[in-house]
Design a protein around this motif. Structure first.
Motif, PDB file in Angstrom:
ATOM      1  N   GLY A 280       0.789  -1.224   0.000  1.00 19.36           N
ATOM      2  CA  GLY A 280       0.000   0.000   0.000  1.00 19.36           C
ATOM      3  C   GLY A 280       0.822   1.275   0.000  1.00 19.36           C
ATOM      4  O   GLY A 280       0.284   2.354  -0.243  1.00 19.36           O
ATOM      5  N   GLN A 281       2.122   1.171   0.258  1.00 15.38           N
ATOM      6  CA  GLN A 281       2.964   2.367   0.251  1.00 15.38           C
ATOM      7  C   GLN A 281       3.244   2.820  -1.177  1.00 15.38           C
ATOM      8  O   GLN A 281       3.149   2.053  -2.122  1.00 15.38           O
ATOM      9  CB  GLN A 281       4.279   2.097   0.969  1.00 15.38           C
ATOM     10  N   GLU A 282       3.599   4.081  -1.322  1.00 10.42           N
ATOM     11  CA  GLU A 282       3.949   4.647  -2.622  1.00 10.42           C
ATOM     12  C   GLU A 282       5.269   4.059  -3.112  1.00 10.42           C
ATOM     13  O   GLU A 282       6.194   3.858  -2.335  1.00 10.42           O
ATOM     14  CB  GLU A 282       4.079   6.161  -2.487  1.00 10.42           C
ATOM     15  N   CYS A 283       5.361   3.800  -4.402  1.00  5.47           N
ATOM     16  CA  CYS A 283       6.596   3.296  -5.007  1.00  5.47           C
ATOM     17  C   CYS A 283       7.653   4.394  -4.968  1.00  5.47           C
ATOM     18  O   CYS A 283       7.405   5.533  -5.349  1.00  5.47           O
ATOM     19  CB  CYS A 283       6.339   2.881  -6.456  1.00  5.47           C
TER      20      CYS A 283
ATOM     21  N   SER B  42       1.602   2.043  -6.382  1.00  4.16           N
ATOM     22  CA  SER B  42       1.693   1.645  -4.987  1.00  4.16           C
ATOM     23  C   SER B  42       2.153   0.189  -4.914  1.00  4.16           C
ATOM     24  O   SER B  42       1.988  -0.576  -5.862  1.00  4.16           O
ATOM     25  CB  SER B  42       0.351   1.834  -4.271  1.00  4.16           C
ATOM     26  N   LEU B  43       2.730  -0.173  -3.790  1.00  6.45           N
ATOM     27  CA  LEU B  43       3.299  -1.500  -3.623  1.00  6.45           C
ATOM     28  C   LEU B  43       2.217  -2.500  -3.220  1.00  6.45           C
ATOM     29  O   LEU B  43       1.339  -2.187  -2.425  1.00  6.45           O
ATOM     30  CB  LEU B  43       4.388  -1.462  -2.552  1.00  6.45           C
ATOM     31  N   SER B  44       2.313  -3.699  -3.790  1.00  5.04           N
ATOM     32  CA  SER B  44       1.369  -4.751  -3.443  1.00  5.04           C
ATOM     33  C   SER B  44       2.088  -6.090  -3.335  1.00  5.04           C
ATOM     34  O   SER B  44       3.109  -6.324  -3.976  1.00  5.04           O
ATOM     35  CB  SER B  44       0.242  -4.832  -4.478  1.00  5.04           C
TER      36      SER B  44
ATOM     37  N   THR C  43       2.837  -9.859  -3.967  1.00  2.28           N
ATOM     38  CA  THR C  43       2.702 -10.746  -5.121  1.00  2.28           C
ATOM     39  C   THR C  43       3.919 -11.657  -5.187  1.00  2.28           C
ATOM     40  O   THR C  43       4.707 -11.709  -4.255  1.00  2.28           O
ATOM     41  CB  THR C  43       2.540  -9.927  -6.427  1.00  2.28           C
ATOM     42  N   THR C  44       4.076 -12.351  -6.297  1.00  2.37           N
ATOM     43  CA  THR C  44       5.310 -13.093  -6.527  1.00  2.37           C
ATOM     44  C   THR C  44       6.086 -12.400  -7.636  1.00  2.37           C
ATOM     45  O   THR C  44       5.506 -11.762  -8.519  1.00  2.37           O
ATOM     46  CB  THR C  44       5.047 -14.556  -6.928  1.00  2.37           C
ATOM     47  N   PHE C  45       7.400 -12.486  -7.565  1.00  2.97           N
ATOM     48  CA  PHE C  45       8.274 -11.893  -8.572  1.00  2.97           C
ATOM     49  C   PHE C  45       9.334 -12.928  -8.900  1.00  2.97           C
ATOM     50  O   PHE C  45      10.110 -13.322  -8.021  1.00  2.97           O
ATOM     51  CB  PHE C  45       8.916 -10.607  -8.031  1.00  2.97           C
ATOM     52  N   LYS C  46       9.332 -13.379 -10.135  1.00  2.25           N
ATOM     53  CA  LYS C  46      10.269 -14.411 -10.593  1.00  2.25           C
ATOM     54  C   LYS C  46      10.258 -15.626  -9.662  1.00  2.25           C
ATOM     55  O   LYS C  46      11.291 -16.172  -9.312  1.00  2.25           O
ATOM     56  CB  LYS C  46      11.674 -13.847 -10.747  1.00  2.25           C
ATOM     57  N   GLY C  47       9.059 -15.998  -9.229  1.00  2.00           N
ATOM     58  CA  GLY C  47       8.881 -17.200  -8.427  1.00  2.00           C
ATOM     59  C   GLY C  47       9.126 -17.073  -6.938  1.00  2.00           C
ATOM     60  O   GLY C  47       9.098 -18.062  -6.223  1.00  2.00           O
ATOM     61  N   THR C  48       9.366 -15.852  -6.444  1.00  2.71           N
ATOM     62  CA  THR C  48       9.579 -15.659  -5.015  1.00  2.71           C
ATOM     63  C   THR C  48       8.570 -14.661  -4.458  1.00  2.71           C
ATOM     64  O   THR C  48       8.008 -13.841  -5.190  1.00  2.71           O
ATOM     65  CB  THR C  48      11.005 -15.149  -4.700  1.00  2.71           C
ATOM     66  N   GLU C  49       8.358 -14.726  -3.155  1.00  2.00           N
ATOM     67  CA  GLU C  49       7.482 -13.805  -2.462  1.00  2.00           C
ATOM     68  C   GLU C  49       8.065 -12.396  -2.563  1.00  2.00           C
ATOM     69  O   GLU C  49       9.262 -12.209  -2.382  1.00  2.00           O
ATOM     70  CB  GLU C  49       7.424 -14.233  -0.998  1.00  2.00           C
ATOM     71  N   ALA C  50       7.212 -11.404  -2.862  1.00  2.00           N
ATOM     72  CA  ALA C  50       7.730 -10.051  -3.061  1.00  2.00           C
ATOM     73  C   ALA C  50       6.663  -8.984  -2.826  1.00  2.00           C
ATOM     74  O   ALA C  50       5.473  -9.288  -2.734  1.00  2.00           O
ATOM     75  CB  ALA C  50       8.263  -9.908  -4.487  1.00  2.00           C
ATOM     76  N   VAL C  51       7.123  -7.745  -2.759  1.00  2.00           N
ATOM     77  CA  VAL C  51       6.271  -6.560  -2.770  1.00  2.00           C
ATOM     78  C   VAL C  51       6.699  -5.787  -4.009  1.00  2.00           C
ATOM     79  O   VAL C  51       7.864  -5.417  -4.145  1.00  2.00           O
ATOM     80  CB  VAL C  51       6.461  -5.707  -1.501  1.00  2.00           C
ATOM     81  N   VAL C  52       5.757  -5.576  -4.932  1.00  2.00           N
ATOM     82  CA  VAL C  52       6.075  -5.022  -6.251  1.00  2.00           C
ATOM     83  C   VAL C  52       5.169  -3.836  -6.548  1.00  2.00           C
ATOM     84  O   VAL C  52       3.992  -3.829  -6.174  1.00  2.00           O
ATOM     85  CB  VAL C  52       5.883  -6.124  -7.334  1.00  2.00           C
ATOM     86  N   CYS C  53       5.697  -2.854  -7.252  1.00  2.00           N
ATOM     87  CA  CYS C  53       4.902  -1.692  -7.677  1.00  2.00           C
ATOM     88  C   CYS C  53       3.873  -2.126  -8.714  1.00  2.00           C
ATOM     89  O   CYS C  53       4.215  -2.792  -9.693  1.00  2.00           O
ATOM     90  CB  CYS C  53       5.814  -0.622  -8.262  1.00  2.00           C
ATOM     91  N   ASP C  54       2.629  -1.720  -8.511  1.00  2.00           N
ATOM     92  CA  ASP C  54       1.573  -2.087  -9.449  1.00  2.00           C
ATOM     93  C   ASP C  54       1.627  -1.266 -10.736  1.00  2.00           C
ATOM     94  O   ASP C  54       0.975  -1.596 -11.719  1.00  2.00           O
ATOM     95  CB  ASP C  54       0.195  -1.980  -8.794  1.00  2.00           C
ATOM     96  N   ARG C  55       2.431  -0.246 -10.768  1.00  2.00           N
ATOM     97  CA  ARG C  55       2.548   0.613 -11.958  1.00  2.00           C
ATOM     98  C   ARG C  55       3.788   0.278 -12.806  1.00  2.00           C
ATOM     99  O   ARG C  55       3.688   0.019 -13.991  1.00  2.00           O
ATOM    100  CB  ARG C  55       2.587   2.075 -11.504  1.00  2.00           C
TER     101      ARG C  55
END
Length: 53
Positions: A18-21, A28-30, A32-44
């Motif tokens: 929920g924080q700003e990128c 904002s950060l959400s 999810t998974t990134f390249k098969g690992t647990e992550a917080v990624v910018c939705d934009r």
């Protein structure tokens, strides 16, 4: 030890979600998974703010 690691990553993910990128300032950060690992990624811009292996 592995369970402690999971709990730590969960709290980091919750606190960052929920924080700003900081890279693009448009998204904002959400959680999810990134390249098969647990992550917080910018939705934009798709940049990961944190990843956990």
């Amino acid at each position: 030890m592995e369970n402690m690691q999971f709990q730590g990553s969960s709290s980091v993910i919750k606190s960052l979600s929920g924080q700003e990128c900081q890279w693009c300032s448009a998204g904002s950060l959400s959680s999810t998974t990134f390249k098969g690992t647990e992550a917080v990624v910018c939705d934009r811009c798709g940049t990961p703010a944190a990843r956990f292996w």
